[in-house]
Design a protein around this motif. Structure first.
Motif, mmCIF file in Angstrom:
data_model
loop_
_atom_site.group_PDB
_atom_site.id
_atom_site.type_symbol
_atom_site.label_atom_id
_atom_site.label_comp_id
_atom_site.label_asym_id
_atom_site.label_seq_id
_atom_site.Cartn_x
_atom_site.Cartn_y
_atom_site.Cartn_z
ATOM 1 N N PRO A 27 0.838 -1.216 0.000
ATOM 2 C CA PRO A 27 0.000 0.000 0.000
ATOM 3 C C PRO A 27 0.861 1.249 0.000
ATOM 4 O O PRO A 27 1.953 1.276 0.565
ATOM 5 N N ARG A 28 0.352 2.290 -0.654
ATOM 6 C CA ARG A 28 1.095 3.546 -0.711
ATOM 7 C C ARG A 28 1.178 4.215 0.655
ATOM 8 O O ARG A 28 2.162 4.863 0.972
ATOM 9 N N ILE A 29 0.142 4.069 1.455
ATOM 10 C CA ILE A 29 0.130 4.645 2.797
ATOM 11 C C ILE A 29 -0.056 3.507 3.781
ATOM 12 O O ILE A 29 -1.125 2.903 3.856
ATOM 13 N N ASN A 30 1.003 3.210 4.517
ATOM 14 C CA ASN A 30 0.934 2.173 5.525
ATOM 15 C C ASN A 30 0.851 2.819 6.903
ATOM 16 O O ASN A 30 1.022 4.033 7.051
ATOM 17 N N PRO A 31 0.610 2.040 7.938
ATOM 18 C CA PRO A 31 0.493 2.643 9.282
ATOM 19 C C PRO A 31 1.728 3.403 9.720
ATOM 20 O O PRO A 31 1.628 4.448 10.369
ATOM 21 N N ARG A 32 2.928 2.931 9.358
ATOM 22 C CA ARG A 32 4.138 3.632 9.764
ATOM 23 C C ARG A 32 4.229 5.004 9.099
ATOM 24 O O ARG A 32 4.532 6.006 9.761
ATOM 25 N N LEU A 33 3.946 5.051 7.786
ATOM 26 C CA LEU A 33 3.984 6.336 7.089
ATOM 27 C C LEU A 33 2.915 7.274 7.627
ATOM 28 O O LEU A 33 3.156 8.476 7.789
ATOM 29 N N PHE A 34 1.749 6.742 7.913
ATOM 30 C CA PHE A 34 0.676 7.574 8.466
ATOM 31 C C PHE A 34 1.078 8.147 9.822
ATOM 32 O O PHE A 34 0.808 9.320 10.114
ATOM 33 N N ALA A 35 1.753 7.351 10.646
ATOM 34 C CA ALA A 35 2.190 7.840 11.956
ATOM 35 C C ALA A 35 3.241 8.936 11.812
ATOM 36 O O ALA A 35 3.206 9.950 12.522
ATOM 37 N N VAL A 36 4.191 8.756 10.866
ATOM 38 C CA VAL A 36 5.221 9.772 10.649
ATOM 39 C C VAL A 36 4.596 11.075 10.168
ATOM 40 O O VAL A 36 4.944 12.171 10.649
ATOM 41 N N LEU A 37 3.676 10.992 9.209
ATOM 42 C CA LEU A 37 3.024 12.198 8.702
ATOM 43 C C LEU A 37 2.212 12.895 9.789
ATOM 44 O O LEU A 37 2.166 14.136 9.843
ATOM 45 N N THR A 38 1.592 12.112 10.665
ATOM 46 C CA THR A 38 0.824 12.710 11.760
ATOM 47 C C THR A 38 1.734 13.471 12.712
ATOM 48 O O THR A 38 1.427 14.591 13.150
ATOM 49 N N ILE A 39 2.884 12.881 13.034
ATOM 50 C CA ILE A 39 3.828 13.552 13.932
ATOM 51 C C ILE A 39 4.353 14.836 13.295
ATOM 52 O O ILE A 39 4.458 15.887 13.952
ATOM 53 N N VAL A 40 4.687 14.769 12.000
ATOM 54 C CA VAL A 40 5.175 15.964 11.304
ATOM 55 C C VAL A 40 4.115 17.065 11.303
ATOM 56 O O VAL A 40 4.411 18.246 11.530
ATOM 57 N N LEU A 41 2.850 16.682 11.071
ATOM 58 C CA LEU A 41 1.763 17.660 11.069
ATOM 59 C C LEU A 41 1.591 18.292 12.438
ATOM 60 O O LEU A 41 1.377 19.515 12.547
ATOM 61 N N ILE A 42 1.710 17.496 13.488
ATOM 62 C CA ILE A 42 1.572 18.035 14.849
ATOM 63 C C ILE A 42 2.699 19.021 15.151
ATOM 64 O O ILE A 42 2.474 20.108 15.698
ATOM 65 N N VAL A 43 3.936 18.665 14.761
ATOM 66 C CA VAL A 43 5.072 19.546 15.015
ATOM 67 C C VAL A 43 4.929 20.849 14.234
ATOM 68 O O VAL A 43 5.186 21.950 14.758
ATOM 69 N N LEU A 44 4.519 20.763 12.954
ATOM 70 C CA LEU A 44 4.351 21.976 12.155
ATOM 71 C C LEU A 44 3.237 22.863 12.710
ATOM 72 O O LEU A 44 3.340 24.093 12.708
ATOM 73 N N THR A 45 2.153 22.236 13.184
ATOM 74 C CA THR A 45 1.060 23.008 13.775
ATOM 75 C C THR A 45 1.524 23.728 15.034
ATOM 76 O O THR A 45 1.214 24.902 15.258
ATOM 77 N N TRP A 46 2.299 23.029 15.865
ATOM 78 C CA TRP A 46 2.840 23.658 17.078
ATOM 79 C C TRP A 46 3.762 24.816 16.721
ATOM 80 O O TRP A 46 3.708 25.884 17.339
ATOM 81 N N SER A 47 4.607 24.626 15.711
ATOM 82 C CA SER A 47 5.524 25.691 15.302
ATOM 83 C C SER A 47 4.767 26.884 14.740
ATOM 84 O O SER A 47 5.121 28.039 15.014
ATOM 85 N N ALA A 48 3.732 26.614 13.949
ATOM 86 C CA ALA A 48 2.956 27.722 13.371
ATOM 87 C C ALA A 48 2.250 28.522 14.454
ATOM 88 O O ALA A 48 2.214 29.758 14.407
ATOM 89 N N ASN A 49 1.700 27.849 15.450
ATOM 90 C CA ASN A 49 1.050 28.569 16.547
ATOM 91 C C ASN A 49 2.066 29.330 17.391
ATOM 92 O O ASN A 49 1.777 30.421 17.893
ATOM 93 N N ARG A 50 3.258 28.747 17.547
ATOM 94 C CA ARG A 50 4.289 29.392 18.365
ATOM 95 C C ARG A 50 4.751 30.704 17.745
ATOM 96 O O ARG A 50 5.013 31.682 18.441
ATOM 97 N N HIS A 51 4.847 30.744 16.416
ATOM 98 C CA HIS A 51 5.310 31.944 15.720
ATOM 99 C C HIS A 51 4.162 32.764 15.133
ATOM 100 O O HIS A 51 4.409 33.700 14.378
ATOM 101 N N LYS A 52 2.917 32.390 15.439
ATOM 102 C CA LYS A 52 1.725 33.117 14.981
ATOM 103 C C LYS A 52 1.687 33.232 13.454
ATOM 104 O O LYS A 52 1.376 34.291 12.894
ATOM 105 N N LEU A 53 2.021 32.124 12.775
ATOM 106 C CA LEU A 53 1.999 32.150 11.316
ATOM 107 C C LEU A 53 0.582 32.210 10.764
ATOM 108 O O LEU A 53 0.399 32.535 9.583
#
Length: 345
Positions: A27-53
């Motif tokens: 499969p193109r999207i497996n559970p491991r890739l989905f978990a990595v993308l979720t973590i990246v999205l959470i980190v980017l969201t935290w960074s955007a809120n931290r810098h008021k982007l």
């Protein structure tokens, strides 16, 4: 007569363990890739809120709409209008107070220049208005600032050329030891790769401050900063190209007893030369841009003038210098493409 040796027949390929109808594609999207993308999205969201982007698109939209007259009350609109009003028209002339020119002769003006009397104003806090306190005579050169920009641009190109030559001089031996198929042993390989990483870890704009403290402000710290910082990038690229070269010609020469130098000269260099020229072209163009940025830090060239004009809010001269830099980059890109095409052909 000696018996003719027989070649054993090639064994048939092994049968697949499962029939094709039972094969399953990964499969193109497996559970491991989905978990990595979720973590990246959470980190980017935290960074955007931290810098008021989240406020950035709103500020840009309000600023642009106010600039073109569709709304009022933007937070960044006045700053945009002030800068745009200062940018246009670009100023290519220069003026010099004749009192600051030694041995000035009114009857022997430089070619194309003229004298002009201009009032000097001073703001009176008591009367709350600008008042003319005196009149001074200035020597006006209609293209004086442009001539200065061209000379500083030439200095910037010189910094980039010498920085590129210095990086090439340092990167070639470094790339030799950083390529697995040419390095003598794994220890020289590890040291060379470490040096490639270490020299490109510190940006040239920052390292130029260190070299300026050693050599003083001017061209030399800019050249050294560019040369050292670019060595890491160029050394890594050249070494990777050596490793990716076809191994067939190399093994053939080694079987004939050829040295590493001959293997590089006759088996590796013909394959990697076009990419080497492309890397040099990219390095040269990048160094011209970096040399302009280094000028802001006191490394000479046109960047120093642009930084000075911006600090004095002299946007007209600053945009003229930036246009000279932009047009030079376009011309340089065309020139390097032409030279590279001639060398490859």
């Amino acid at each position: 007569m000696m018996p003719i040796p027989t070649v054993p027949p090639t064994p048939p390929p092994a049968a697949p363990s499962r029939p094709p109808e039972e094969w399953k594609l990964a499969p193109r999207i497996n559970p491991r890739l989905f978990a990595v993308l979720t973590i990246v999205l959470i980190v980017l969201t935290w960074s955007a809120n931290r810098h008021k982007l989240r406020d950035l698109p709103i500020l840009l939209f309000e600023g642009v709409t106010e600039t073109i007259g569709l709304r009022q009350g933007s937070e960044i609109g006045p700053a945009i209008r002030r800068i745009l009003a200062g940018f246009f028209p670009p100023i290519v002339s220069s003026r010099t107070d004749i009192s600051s020119i030694s041995n000035f002769d009114r009857n022997r003006l430089p070619l194309g220049t003229y004298l002009k009397d201009e009032p000097i104003r001073e703001y009176s806090a008591v009367d709350r208005e600008w008042k003319i306190i005196e009149t001074r005579t200035f020597l006006i050169d209609p293209i004086g600032s442009l001539k200065e920009d061209l000379l500083l641009m030439l200095e910037t190109i010189e910094i980039a050329i010498w920085g590129t030559l210095l990086s090439l001089f340092l990167a070639m031996p470094l790339a030799w030891f950083a390529a697995r198929n040419l390095t003598p042993n794994r220890y020289t390989y590890a040291v060379a790769r470490f040096l490639c990483s270490a020299t490109r870890a510190l940006p040239a704009q920052i390292s130029s401050l260190i070299y300026a403290a050693i050599f003083g402000f001017g061209v030399i710290p800019g050249i050294v900063a560019l040369g050292v910082a670019t060595t890491g990038f160029l050394g890594k690229f050249l070494a990777d190209e050596m490793e990716n070269a076809d191994r067939g010609p190399q093994e053939a020469l080694r079987c004939q007893g050829a040295s590493r130098i001959k293997v590089f000269r006759y088996a590796i260099l013909p394959q990697v030369l076009p990419n080497y020229l492309a890397y040099l072209q990219y390095t040269m163009e990048r160094n011209v841009q970096s040399a302009s940025a280094i000028g802001v830090m006191g490394g000479g060239g046109i960047g120093m003038k642009i930084a000075g004009r911006f600090s004095m809010f002299d946007y007209g001269h600053a945009i003229a210098s930036m246009m000279v830099l932009f047009l030079t980059m376009l011309a340089l890109e065309r020139l390097t493409q032409y030279v590279r095409g001639k060398l490859i052909s």
